[in-house]
Design a protein around this motif. Sequence first.
Motif, PDB file in Angstrom:
ATOM      1  N   THR A  33       0.859  -1.175   0.000  1.00  0.00           N
ATOM      2  CA  THR A  33       0.000   0.000   0.000  1.00  0.00           C
ATOM      3  C   THR A  33       0.895   1.225   0.000  1.00  0.00           C
ATOM      4  N   PHE A  34       0.864   1.990  -1.084  1.00  0.00           N
ATOM      5  CA  PHE A  34       1.681   3.192  -1.230  1.00  0.00           C
ATOM      6  C   PHE A  34       0.735   4.379  -1.428  1.00  0.00           C
ATOM      7  N   VAL A  35       0.782   5.323  -0.493  1.00  0.00           N
ATOM      8  CA  VAL A  35      -0.092   6.488  -0.562  1.00  0.00           C
ATOM      9  C   VAL A  35       0.760   7.743  -0.447  1.00  0.00           C
ATOM     10  N   GLY A  36       0.769   8.553  -1.475  1.00  0.00           N
ATOM     11  CA  GLY A  36       1.540   9.790  -1.497  1.00  0.00           C
ATOM     12  C   GLY A  36       2.410   9.836  -2.736  1.00  0.00           C
ATOM     13  N   SER A  37       2.677  11.021  -3.223  1.00  0.00           N
ATOM     14  CA  SER A  37       3.480  11.138  -4.438  1.00  0.00           C
ATOM     15  C   SER A  37       4.859  10.517  -4.227  1.00  0.00           C
ATOM     16  N   ASN A  38       5.304   9.740  -5.185  1.00  0.00           N
ATOM     17  CA  ASN A  38       6.590   9.039  -5.199  1.00  0.00           C
ATOM     18  C   ASN A  38       6.761   8.001  -4.095  1.00  0.00           C
ATOM     19  N   SER A  39       5.720   7.683  -3.365  1.00  0.00           N
ATOM     20  CA  SER A  39       5.843   6.641  -2.344  1.00  0.00           C
ATOM     21  C   SER A  39       6.082   5.300  -3.028  1.00  0.00           C
ATOM     22  N   GLY A  40       7.075   4.556  -2.526  1.00  0.00           N
ATOM     23  CA  GLY A  40       7.398   3.259  -3.119  1.00  0.00           C
ATOM     24  C   GLY A  40       7.808   3.327  -4.574  1.00  0.00           C
ATOM     25  N   TYR A  41       8.301   4.445  -5.011  1.00  0.00           N
ATOM     26  CA  TYR A  41       8.614   4.699  -6.417  1.00  0.00           C
ATOM     27  C   TYR A  41       9.490   3.615  -7.047  1.00  0.00           C
ATOM     28  N   ASN A  42      10.606   3.227  -6.395  1.00  0.00           N
ATOM     29  CA  ASN A  42      11.534   2.251  -6.968  1.00  0.00           C
ATOM     30  C   ASN A  42      11.277   0.811  -6.535  1.00  0.00           C
ATOM     31  N   ASN A  43      10.222   0.580  -5.791  1.00  0.00           N
ATOM     32  CA  ASN A  43       9.923  -0.785  -5.350  1.00  0.00           C
ATOM     33  C   ASN A  43       9.721  -1.677  -6.570  1.00  0.00           C
ATOM     34  N   THR A  44      10.438  -2.799  -6.592  1.00  0.00           N
ATOM     35  CA  THR A  44      10.261  -3.753  -7.692  1.00  0.00           C
ATOM     36  C   THR A  44       9.687  -5.071  -7.170  1.00  0.00           C
ATOM     37  N   THR A  45      10.333  -5.646  -6.150  1.00  0.00           N
ATOM     38  CA  THR A  45       9.893  -6.945  -5.640  1.00  0.00           C
ATOM     39  C   THR A  45       9.530  -6.921  -4.155  1.00  0.00           C
TER      40      THR A  45
END
Length: 185
Positions: A33-45
């Motif tokens: 769960t990513f809430v906010g601009s650029n939150s978790g942007y680079n998350n891949t796995t």
Amino acid sequence: IGQSSGYSNSSASNNTFIGYYSGFFNTEGYANTFVGSNSGYNNTTGYQNTFIGSSAGQQNTSGSQNTFIGNAGVSNTTGCHNIFIGSPSGIFNTEGSFNTFIGNFSGFYNTTGYQNTFVGYFTGYNNTTGSNNFAVGDCALYANTIGCNNVAQGYRAINCNSGGNSNFAAGYKAIFNNKTGCNNF
């Protein structure tokens, strides 16, 4: 929801991306769960993460089971099982795991330190690689960088410690000037 949120999602499932570029590079990470601009942007796995706030968990790639609330954990890449609440708590954490930082600027410079608990404004601020520390109170263990196994309770307790290990202090400015001493009570 939001421009380019979840843009790279290919086989991941059960994710929620809300905000401009949130979860942009997520490909296989699930139950995030990513809430906010650029939150978790680079998350891949990375999986089972909750990032709430502008840029929360922005550099996270494979770190899992983290909770970052506020502009927190921005540099975290592979650290797991962390809880950072407050801006910008744990902002430089890269690989440190099993940490709990609650309060603005708590654990600010932590990079690879693990199993630390810092509660309060600027608590554990300079900690980089120190591990197994517990500090409660504004500015407690403030200068600690590499010290391990310390317990500090109270405003500025063990404040000047940089590398001392296994110290216990309770009270206002207790063991305040200790820098490298060990086994103090």
